[in-house]
Design a protein around this motif. Structure first.
Motif, PDB file in Angstrom:
ATOM      1  N   LYS C  93      -6.247 -14.837   8.256  1.00  0.00           N
ATOM      2  CA  LYS C  93      -6.282 -13.674   7.521  1.00  0.00           C
ATOM      3  C   LYS C  93      -5.755 -12.535   8.727  1.00  0.00           C
ATOM      4  O   LYS C  93      -6.462 -11.719   9.052  1.00  0.00           O
ATOM      5  N   SER C  95      -4.010  -9.160   9.981  1.00  0.00           N
ATOM      6  CA  SER C  95      -3.924  -7.391   9.718  1.00  0.00           C
ATOM      7  C   SER C  95      -4.418  -6.949  10.736  1.00  0.00           C
ATOM      8  O   SER C  95      -4.822  -7.041  11.908  1.00  0.00           O
ATOM      9  N   TYR C 114       4.486  -7.512   5.362  1.00  0.00           N
ATOM     10  CA  TYR C 114       3.531  -8.368   4.700  1.00  0.00           C
ATOM     11  C   TYR C 114       4.265  -9.251   3.897  1.00  0.00           C
ATOM     12  O   TYR C 114       3.980 -10.378   3.446  1.00  0.00           O
ATOM     13  N   ASP C 115       5.824  -9.237   3.233  1.00  0.00           N
ATOM     14  CA  ASP C 115       6.515 -10.295   2.436  1.00  0.00           C
ATOM     15  C   ASP C 115       6.961 -11.092   3.114  1.00  0.00           C
ATOM     16  O   ASP C 115       6.311 -12.154   2.317  1.00  0.00           O
ATOM     17  N   GLY C 118       2.673 -12.153   5.354  1.00  0.00           N
ATOM     18  CA  GLY C 118       1.843 -12.300   5.187  1.00  0.00           C
ATOM     19  C   GLY C 118       0.568 -11.688   5.691  1.00  0.00           C
ATOM     20  O   GLY C 118      -0.749 -11.466   6.033  1.00  0.00           O
ATOM     21  N   HIS C 120      -1.191  -8.156   6.500  1.00  0.00           N
ATOM     22  CA  HIS C 120      -1.697  -6.956   5.465  1.00  0.00           C
ATOM     23  C   HIS C 120      -1.804  -5.929   7.212  1.00  0.00           C
ATOM     24  O   HIS C 120      -1.976  -6.168   7.973  1.00  0.00           O
ATOM     25  N   ARG C 129       5.284  -6.550  -2.999  1.00  0.00           N
ATOM     26  CA  ARG C 129       6.140  -7.482  -2.216  1.00  0.00           C
ATOM     27  C   ARG C 129       7.517  -7.033  -2.440  1.00  0.00           C
ATOM     28  O   ARG C 129       7.736  -5.747  -3.934  1.00  0.00           O
ATOM     29  N   HIS C 139       5.123 -16.681   1.883  1.00  0.00           N
ATOM     30  CA  HIS C 139       5.588 -16.169   2.691  1.00  0.00           C
ATOM     31  C   HIS C 139       7.069 -16.830   3.834  1.00  0.00           C
ATOM     32  O   HIS C 139       6.537 -17.549   4.681  1.00  0.00           O
ATOM     33  N   ARG C 142       7.626 -16.959   7.326  1.00  0.00           N
ATOM     34  CA  ARG C 142       6.192 -18.326   8.405  1.00  0.00           C
ATOM     35  C   ARG C 142       6.939 -19.319   8.710  1.00  0.00           C
ATOM     36  O   ARG C 142       8.124 -20.199   8.395  1.00  0.00           O
ATOM     37  N   TYR C 145       6.330 -22.466   6.742  1.00  0.00           N
ATOM     38  CA  TYR C 145       7.511 -22.630   5.047  1.00  0.00           C
ATOM     39  C   TYR C 145       8.905 -22.948   5.025  1.00  0.00           C
ATOM     40  O   TYR C 145       9.123 -22.999   6.077  1.00  0.00           O
TER      41      TYR C 145
END
Lengths: 409, 160, 170
Positions: C93, C95, C114-115, C118, C120, C129, C139, C142, C145
């Protein structure tokens, strides 16, 4: 993947005004395919009659994943992708990336290569401004300027082709210097171009600068103050039209720019007309810089001789064992820069183009991020276009000089 | 031929209907403005004064798909843009042709990743592929002339 | 390295704690992520850095803590100075506070972070996005991915790949 996406209005309701939700104003889609949006830009307009109340840009239609793709290629091979980001300024993109790589490694570039880099970067600036002028004038319906500008541009593209074999995506500037030395016809070709160009710029000015139709379309449109412009992170002619004289070539000179004598034009009105005047002035200043660089062009090598990072000349491969081994290692594995992160910026025709490069010691870049000038310049569009007509919106988009490849990368 | 000999110099020519229709389709083909990325700049260069495409009938580029019959997909097509391309293709009236200009539109080019379609022929049927990154304006004009030759060989039953 | 800049670095370290790293003559200040908004206000109002060049992030997967470093660069146009900042952010999480209220162009820059990653941004006016389609899952930038590349078609696997490749019906 070819399903149309339904984006409901609720998700965007915080962006449009109350009147839209009540149905008083009209929501219009100025879609990705539009003759005046300079690429695939989608604008959601909230219109009160013909006046723009709000404008929400929707970008990403050209997002190519270049930054992630570069992470899986070695440093030399990744450079090819940088040309295609801001496709009006391919030499500048290569330049920025190479400056970042050289800063990361700590590589020195010979003075002849630095001077030729400056000449090509300024020619690219002139070429980009010519396309800008042609298309921006086309947006305000001055159609013949387009044909005039592309005529000069062909001459610049001939010079690029002479030097590197490719008209646009040259990849001529490589880490450590240049790909190879310029041919003997280069100087004559550039001098020919410099002889005719100032009169041609006068021609464009004669068509537009005092033209009452052009003045009507451009004066007082899209005004922003200097302080606000800095807070919005604008750069390039969009910022300089409002007052501040921020130019990366003067702020943090690179590649020998401190030796050349040139002015940075600024205006205070901050409207579309001021930006137009600045673009024309910048073309003249670029001609000045190319003249000086060409007159002072030093002799010498065009590539660094640190063969751990820069390929040795092909002629040595037949005779020297070390050269052969360096060449082999560079092209099969790549080079290994030290760990660390750097940021290098240049002045592209659109503003501050920067490359943030982080390395983890391996042959491939760990993280590359390009600070694109058009990305920040486009953010201010809703602020600039409030209260103007749709036709003025088109003139404003033309004046902030965006290239969608730069924005979406 | 025989009819002309009998009628003398009365200004009559005979030709097959298919040839006449194909000839007229090629000589005034209006492309739709569909420049996406770098290839669009070379397409604009091809339209400008130096490598004039108006010589080949493409006098102007129409922005509206309803008024054009050729879609030159110039540039990389991303996954976000793909439904838009298909919608525009569907909005064009028959007869319509598609030229995939450049490496990215033909096969994805140098970008082989999550964001770029590997060739626009994943969404629209393509007639002519023009290679190059970006292709020279002369290469684009060669592609257009190749399309014209392809159209001259078409039969009515293809479009019926 | 100018004295004024060194004073700014020393002041930031004294007020917020953290560390500095150096590479190629550039010094980067690493500050704790919770105090980034305060730091941005200090940098803007008192130190005179009025221009935000960019906000970006680096992913250090598979290290989980910290997994991301959010990098900022500020410039002072009048004093000709550049300040580099980093804030480490954890992987679960992730942020961070948004600095949009201080620097307006952080709006889109943080949307892009963010897009792509990820992360926040709290207090952001419009976090959605920006580059990928609105209904995209994942995302992209990263490290876990996949790149998503298509296998090249050679003659031995030509038909299998052709069968899998989407083609239009008409």
């Amino acid at each position: 993947m070819t399903q149309l996406q339904d984006v409901s209005l609720d998700g965007l309701s915080h962006l449009v005004s109350e009147r839209a939700l009540r149905g008083e104003t009209m929501l219009l889609n100025m879609g990705p395919q539009h003759p005046s949006t300079h690429g695939v830009l989608r604008l959601l307009l909230e219109l009160d009659g013909e006046t723009v109340v709000n404008c929400i840009p929707d970008i990403g239609f050209l997002h190519t994943g270049i930054e992630k793709n570069m992470e899986s290629k070695t440093y030399q091979k990744a450079e090819v992708m940088t040309d295609r980001m801001d496709y009006m300024n391919p030499v500048g993109n290569n330049f920025t990336y190479c400056l970042a790589v050289e800063k990361l490694i700590g590589l020195d570039v010979p003075v002849r290569a630095q001077a030729i880099r400056v000449i090509l970067a300024e020619l690219t600036r002139i070429q980009s401004h010519l396309v800008w002028l042609g298309t921006a004038a086309l947006d305000v319906a001055a159609m013949s300027v387009f044909l005039y500008c592309f005529r000069e541009r062909e001459q610049i593209l001939d010079i690029m082709e002479l030097v590197s074999g490719q008209r646009m995506m040259t990849t001529y500037i490589r880490p450590g210097g240049l790909w190879r030395d310029v041919p003997v016809e280069f100087e004559a070709a550039v001098r020919d171009f410099l002889k005719i160009m100032p009169k041609r710029i006068d021609e464009y000015e004669a068509m537009l600068t005092k033209n009452p139709l052009f003045l009507d379309r451009c004066l007082g449109i899209g005004v922003i103050s200097g302080e606000e412009a800095i807070n919005w992170g604008l750069s390039g002619a969009t910022l300089r039209g409002s007052g501040p004289d921020y130019d990366v070539r003067k702020f943090a000179p690179y590649s020998g720019y401190e030796q050349y004598d040139f002015d940075v034009p600024t205006r205070t009105q901050g409207d579309v007309y001021a930006r137009y005047i600045i673009h024309i002035e910048e073309m003249r200043q670029s001609i000045r810089i190319v003249q000086q660089a060409l007159d002072k062009l030093p002799l010498g090598p065009v590539r660094s001789n640190n063969y751990k990072f820069v390929p040795p000349p092909r002629s040595q491969i037949g005779t020297s064992m070390e050269a052969l081994i360096h060449h082999f290692k560079l092209w099969t594995e790549g080079f290994y820069p030290p760990k660390g992160a750097v940021y290098a910026a240049t002045e592209s025709p659109r503003g501050e183009l920067g490359c943030f490069l982080e390395s983890d010691g391996g042959p491939k870049p760990y993280r590359v991020h390009f600070r694109a000038p058009s990305f920040d310049n486009l953010q201010v569009l809703p602020r600039l276009s409030k209260g103007h007509f749709v036709a003025d919106l088109v003139a404003i988009i033309g004046s902030i000089d965006i290239v969608l490849g730069d924005i979406d990368r | 031929m025989g009819l002309e000999q009998k009628l003398g110099n009365m200004g009559v020519a005979t030709v097959k209907l298919e040839e006449l229709v194909n000839w007229s389709r090629t000589n005034a083909m209006w492309p739709m403005l569909f420049g996406l990325a770098c290839c669009a700049i070379e397409m604009m260069s091809a339209q400008a004064a130096n490598y004039d495409m108006s010589r080949f009938g493409m006098e102007l580029m129409r922005a509206s798909p309803r008024q054009s019959d050729l879609m030159i997909v110039a540039g990389r097509v991303t996954r976000k843009m793909a439904p838009v391309v298909r919608r525009l293709y569907d909005q064009m009236p028959d007869p319509k042709w598609v030229i995939a200009m450049g490496d990215c539109a033909s096969c994805g080019g140098i970008f082989n990743n999550y964001a770029v379609m590997q060739g626009v022929d994943e969404v629209v049927p393509v007639d002519v592929y023009v290679a190059g990154c970006p292709p020279r304006p002369e290469a684009l004009i060669h592609g257009v002339v190749t399309l014209h030759e392809k159209i001259r060989g078409e039969k009515f039953k293809d479009w019926a | 390295m100018s004295d004024v800049l060194q004073n700014h670095h020393a002041r930031l370290l004294k007020t917020f704690g953290g560390a500095t790293t150096e590479h190629a003559g550039e010094i980067t200040v690493i500050l704790p992520a919770e105090r980034i908004l305060e730091a941005a206000r200090l940098i803007h109002d008192e130190m005179g850095f009025d221009y935000l060049a960019y906000v970006t992030a680096v992913d250090y997967w598979p290290e989980e803590n910290p997994r991301f470093h959010v990098a900022y660069t500020f410039r002072s146009l009048s004093q000709k100075l550049t300040l580099h900042l980093r804030a480490p952010v954890a992987g679960i999480k992730p942020s961070l506070a948004s600095i949009e209220s201080v620097y307006r162009n952080a709006n889109w820059q943080e949307r892009e972070v963010y897009d792509m990653f990820g992360i926040h941004f709290e207090g952001h006016s419009d976090l959605r996005r920006i580059l990928m389609p609105a209904d995209w899952v994942g995302h992209p930038q990263r490290k876990d991915y996949p790149l998503g590349y298509e296998e090249p078609q050679y003659s031995f696997n030509f038909d299998e790949i052709k069968a899998r490749k989407p083609a239009p019906k008409e």
